[in-house]
Design a protein around this motif. Structure first.
Motif, PDB file in Angstrom:
ATOM      1  N   GLU A 257       1.793  -4.040   8.981  1.00 44.01           N
ATOM      2  CA  GLU A 257       0.761  -3.186   8.566  1.00 44.01           C
ATOM      3  C   GLU A 257      -0.219  -3.862   7.614  1.00 44.01           C
ATOM      4  O   GLU A 257      -1.603  -3.653   7.499  1.00 44.01           O
ATOM      5  N   ALA A 258       0.100  -5.233   7.154  1.00 44.57           N
ATOM      6  CA  ALA A 258      -0.842  -5.770   6.261  1.00 44.57           C
ATOM      7  C   ALA A 258      -1.762  -6.406   7.526  1.00 44.57           C
ATOM      8  O   ALA A 258      -2.962  -6.878   6.929  1.00 44.57           O
ATOM      9  N   ALA A 259      -1.587  -6.494   8.573  1.00 37.47           N
ATOM     10  CA  ALA A 259      -2.518  -7.220   9.495  1.00 37.47           C
ATOM     11  C   ALA A 259      -3.358  -5.907  10.256  1.00 37.47           C
ATOM     12  O   ALA A 259      -4.174  -6.147  11.215  1.00 37.47           O
ATOM     13  N   GLY A 260      -3.182  -4.665   9.549  1.00 35.14           N
ATOM     14  CA  GLY A 260      -4.043  -3.559  10.058  1.00 35.14           C
ATOM     15  C   GLY A 260      -3.339  -2.494  10.908  1.00 35.14           C
ATOM     16  O   GLY A 260      -4.035  -1.527  11.365  1.00 35.14           O
ATOM     17  N   ALA A 261      -2.070  -2.738  11.158  1.00 33.77           N
ATOM     18  CA  ALA A 261      -1.274  -1.651  12.162  1.00 33.77           C
ATOM     19  C   ALA A 261      -1.221  -0.203  11.501  1.00 33.77           C
ATOM     20  O   ALA A 261      -1.231  -0.257  10.318  1.00 33.77           O
ATOM     21  N   ASN A 262      -1.274   0.734  12.319  1.00 30.23           N
ATOM     22  CA  ASN A 262      -0.970   2.198  11.942  1.00 30.23           C
ATOM     23  C   ASN A 262       0.517   2.421  12.348  1.00 30.23           C
ATOM     24  O   ASN A 262       0.987   1.939  13.203  1.00 30.23           O
ATOM     25  N   VAL A 263       1.044   3.273  11.682  1.00 32.91           N
ATOM     26  CA  VAL A 263       2.467   3.698  11.947  1.00 32.91           C
ATOM     27  C   VAL A 263       2.479   4.373  13.001  1.00 32.91           C
ATOM     28  O   VAL A 263       1.479   5.110  13.619  1.00 32.91           O
ATOM     29  N   GLN A 264       3.539   4.245  13.834  1.00 30.13           N
ATOM     30  CA  GLN A 264       3.810   5.042  15.059  1.00 30.13           C
ATOM     31  C   GLN A 264       4.346   6.451  14.613  1.00 30.13           C
ATOM     32  O   GLN A 264       5.442   6.487  14.173  1.00 30.13           O
ATOM     33  N   ARG A 265       3.548   7.613  14.593  1.00 29.53           N
ATOM     34  CA  ARG A 265       3.892   8.855  14.126  1.00 29.53           C
ATOM     35  C   ARG A 265       5.095   9.652  14.750  1.00 29.53           C
ATOM     36  O   ARG A 265       5.039   9.621  16.037  1.00 29.53           O
ATOM     37  N   PRO A 266       6.118   9.996  14.287  1.00 26.35           N
ATOM     38  CA  PRO A 266       6.975  11.109  14.993  1.00 26.35           C
ATOM     39  C   PRO A 266       6.276  12.103  15.470  1.00 26.35           C
ATOM     40  O   PRO A 266       5.454  12.946  14.766  1.00 26.35           O
ATOM     41  N   LEU A 267       6.532  12.603  16.644  1.00 30.46           N
ATOM     42  CA  LEU A 267       5.926  13.752  17.249  1.00 30.46           C
ATOM     43  C   LEU A 267       6.959  14.554  17.856  1.00 30.46           C
ATOM     44  O   LEU A 267       7.850  14.266  18.677  1.00 30.46           O
ATOM     45  N   TRP A 268       7.043  16.016  17.420  1.00 26.09           N
ATOM     46  CA  TRP A 268       8.087  16.614  17.718  1.00 26.09           C
ATOM     47  C   TRP A 268       7.401  17.390  19.156  1.00 26.09           C
ATOM     48  O   TRP A 268       6.352  18.193  19.011  1.00 26.09           O
ATOM     49  N   ALA A 269       8.241  17.336  20.212  1.00 22.19           N
ATOM     50  CA  ALA A 269       7.761  17.636  21.376  1.00 22.19           C
ATOM     51  C   ALA A 269       8.862  18.925  21.695  1.00 22.19           C
ATOM     52  O   ALA A 269      10.033  19.046  21.172  1.00 22.19           O
ATOM     53  N   SER A 270       8.779  19.741  22.804  1.00 19.25           N
ATOM     54  CA  SER A 270       9.558  20.525  23.178  1.00 19.25           C
ATOM     55  C   SER A 270       9.838  21.676  22.114  1.00 19.25           C
ATOM     56  O   SER A 270      10.882  21.954  21.686  1.00 19.25           O
ATOM     57  N   THR A 271       8.826  22.127  21.427  1.00 20.14           N
ATOM     58  CA  THR A 271       8.786  23.072  20.264  1.00 20.14           C
ATOM     59  C   THR A 271       8.920  24.335  20.282  1.00 20.14           C
ATOM     60  O   THR A 271       8.890  25.196  19.452  1.00 20.14           O
ATOM     61  N   GLY A 272       8.802  24.814  21.773  1.00 18.85           N
ATOM     62  CA  GLY A 272       8.701  26.422  21.955  1.00 18.85           C
ATOM     63  C   GLY A 272      10.137  26.540  21.974  1.00 18.85           C
ATOM     64  O   GLY A 272      11.062  26.279  22.599  1.00 18.85           O
ATOM     65  N   VAL A 273      10.493  27.748  21.342  1.00 19.39           N
ATOM     66  CA  VAL A 273      11.892  28.213  21.270  1.00 19.39           C
ATOM     67  C   VAL A 273      12.326  28.811  22.404  1.00 19.39           C
ATOM     68  O   VAL A 273      11.918  29.731  23.367  1.00 19.39           O
ATOM     69  N   LYS A 274      13.542  28.328  23.161  1.00 22.32           N
ATOM     70  CA  LYS A 274      14.037  28.689  24.122  1.00 22.32           C
ATOM     71  C   LYS A 274      15.074  30.004  24.139  1.00 22.32           C
ATOM     72  O   LYS A 274      15.186  31.026  25.049  1.00 22.32           O
ATOM     73  N   ASP A 275      15.670  29.860  22.860  1.00 20.71           N
ATOM     74  CA  ASP A 275      16.906  30.949  22.820  1.00 20.71           C
ATOM     75  C   ASP A 275      16.075  32.232  22.164  1.00 20.71           C
ATOM     76  O   ASP A 275      15.453  31.841  20.941  1.00 20.71           O
ATOM     77  N   PRO A 276      15.947  33.177  22.672  1.00 23.64           N
ATOM     78  CA  PRO A 276      15.145  34.446  22.173  1.00 23.64           C
ATOM     79  C   PRO A 276      15.629  35.103  20.841  1.00 23.64           C
ATOM     80  O   PRO A 276      15.230  35.831  20.096  1.00 23.64           O
ATOM     81  N   ARG A 277      17.144  34.597  20.428  1.00 23.07           N
ATOM     82  CA  ARG A 277      17.729  35.076  19.312  1.00 23.07           C
ATOM     83  C   ARG A 277      17.087  34.341  18.118  1.00 23.07           C
ATOM     84  O   ARG A 277      17.397  34.752  16.998  1.00 23.07           O
ATOM     85  N   LEU A 278      16.557  33.060  18.280  1.00 22.06           N
ATOM     86  CA  LEU A 278      16.018  32.302  17.294  1.00 22.06           C
ATOM     87  C   LEU A 278      14.335  32.571  16.895  1.00 22.06           C
ATOM     88  O   LEU A 278      13.592  33.087  17.538  1.00 22.06           O
ATOM     89  N   PRO A 279      13.994  32.367  15.554  1.00 23.05           N
ATOM     90  CA  PRO A 279      12.681  32.685  15.198  1.00 23.05           C
ATOM     91  C   PRO A 279      11.908  31.878  16.084  1.00 23.05           C
ATOM     92  O   PRO A 279      11.938  30.577  16.180  1.00 23.05           O
ATOM     93  N   GLY A 280      10.807  32.353  16.538  1.00 24.46           N
ATOM     94  CA  GLY A 280       9.771  31.651  17.248  1.00 24.46           C
ATOM     95  C   GLY A 280       9.163  30.302  16.713  1.00 24.46           C
ATOM     96  O   GLY A 280       8.772  29.626  17.415  1.00 24.46           O
ATOM     97  N   TYR A 281       9.102  30.175  15.423  1.00 27.83           N
ATOM     98  CA  TYR A 281       8.420  29.169  14.512  1.00 27.83           C
ATOM     99  C   TYR A 281       9.445  28.357  14.266  1.00 27.83           C
ATOM    100  O   TYR A 281       9.343  27.351  13.357  1.00 27.83           O
ATOM    101  N   LEU A 282      10.909  28.337  14.553  1.00 30.02           N
ATOM    102  CA  LEU A 282      11.788  27.548  13.916  1.00 30.02           C
ATOM    103  C   LEU A 282      11.621  26.104  13.985  1.00 30.02           C
ATOM    104  O   LEU A 282      11.683  25.343  12.886  1.00 30.02           O
TER     105      LEU A 282
END
Length: 368
Positions: A257-282
């Motif tokens: 970081e002191a040398a100028g590096a950027n964090v590798q950000r966590p990315l949430w993938a596969s965020t479309g709900v597959k189970d219709p019983r769950l809220p679509g925004y879960l």
């Protein structure tokens, strides 16, 4: 469920989450839908994969001229030609976002061929080729987090190329991805690369974890197993965020970081709900914390905007409960290590199947 600060999506963004649309097609350029989402500040980036392009090319004649213009009878060459063109154009569309965010957002991903998932050298070589062909500073090259993909990630980062690491399911593999990123940055320093220009995200899959764990819980069939349904996906992602926080607290990271590096950000993938019983925004509202990205299909984006509930930071303070979920899942009889092995193997196979389907679609279009 809107609030007084411009709605749920605005509140999620203000909490530090970047929403990237998990969809790209030439039709979106033509009908203005991508411009509209950007203008409303609802998305600040876009991701692609072979399935997305296969669907786009299959739906109508919008790509026929571009495929002919590729001037090749080779389906893979033609497919890459139109994908590169679309990604480069999307990079231009997102350029104002890229500049306003100082490179944090406005990113557009293009994926190496899934057929190379177990070939380190070929993956690294194609990553360089695609980076040069797109030739946009806000592009990202998508590389799968297979065992062979890890050294390719390091080599690509070392070249000063921004990388979207995909297909991460386990905490163990995520730690290896973090190490691969830092190793690449260390090589980049040795090669006098400007670390501030290198960006990376680590795509941790969510809903597929619930789908596989819930299937196994259903086979067990008792009340204890039923009570754990649809908890593993969020718990796994939340523990991944804990790993992210641990990684940026290390001395190794502080030096980078002191040398100028950027964090590798966590990315949430596969965020479309597959189970219709769950809220679509879960998987959007349930994974809010600073410095993360959430890639959302448009359906998920819209249901979050129209029906979602913003509860603030939904990751910090959950680590103990999340670890308990996995203790309970194991106690119920689910081997989570096997779950993640299966998911990675199936993930690669699905990407390969999508790629072959895309090539078949292109070949058919070229023959017309």
């Amino acid at each position: 469920m809107a609030d007084g600060n411009g709605g749920v999506l605005a509140s999620i963004s203000e909490a530090g989450v970047s929403l990237w649309l998990d969809d790209l097609s030439r039709q979106r350029f033509n009908d203005g839908s991508l411009d509209e989402l950007i203008a409303r500040n609802e998305v600040v980036g876009v991701t692609t994969n072979p399935s997305i392009f296969d669907a786009a090319i299959s739906n109508g004649a919008v790509y026929n001229g571009a495929l002919v213009a590729a001037n090749t009878a080779d389906p893979e060459q033609a497919a890459f030609a139109v994908m590169v063109e679309d990604v480069a154009k999307a990079c231009d569309v997102f350029a104002p976002v890229f500049e306003a965010s100082d490179g944090r957002d406005g990113r557009v991903s293009i994926e190496v061929s899934p057929l190379l998932a177990h070939d380190t050298a070929a993956t690294a070589s194609q990553a360089v080729e695609l980076w040069k062909r797109v030739n946009k500073p806000n592009a990202m090259i998508k590389i799968p987090a297979t065992k062979a993909g890890l050294p390719a990630i390091t080599a690509t980062i070392a070249r000063g190329i921004s990388v979207n690491v995909t297909l991460i399911f386990s905490l163990e593999r995520y730690r290896e991805v973090i190490d691969a990123y830092m190793a690449g940055l260390e090589l980049a320093i040795a090669d006098n690369k400007d670390l501030s220009q290198i960006r990376s995200v680590a795509s941790f899959f969510v809903s597929r974890v619930d789908t596989e764990v819930d299937r196994r819980l259903a086979e067990i069939g008792d009340d204890a197993a039923a009570a754990l349904r649809s908890k593993a996906g969020l718990a796994n992602a939340r523990l991944a965020y804990e790993e992210f926080e641990k990684s940026i607290a290390t001395e190794r990271w502080q030096v980078l970081e002191a040398a100028g590096a950027n964090v590798q950000r966590p990315l949430w993938a596969s965020t479309g709900v597959k189970d219709p019983r769950l809220p679509g925004y879960l998987y959007v509202a349930g994974l809010v914390a600073p410095s993360v990205v959430n890639t959302v299909p448009e359906k998920t984006l819209l249901v979050t905007r129209d029906e979602g509930v913003f509860e603030g930071d939904t990751i910090h303070g959950t680590y103990g409960d999340s670890a308990q979920v996995f203790a309970d899942v194991e106690k119920a009889g689910v081997d989570f290590e096997d779950v993640t092995r299966v998911l990675e193997s199936e993930g690669v196979d699905k990407f390969i199947a999508s790629w072959k389907s895309l090539l078949a679609t292109v070949e058919k279009a070229l023959a017309q």
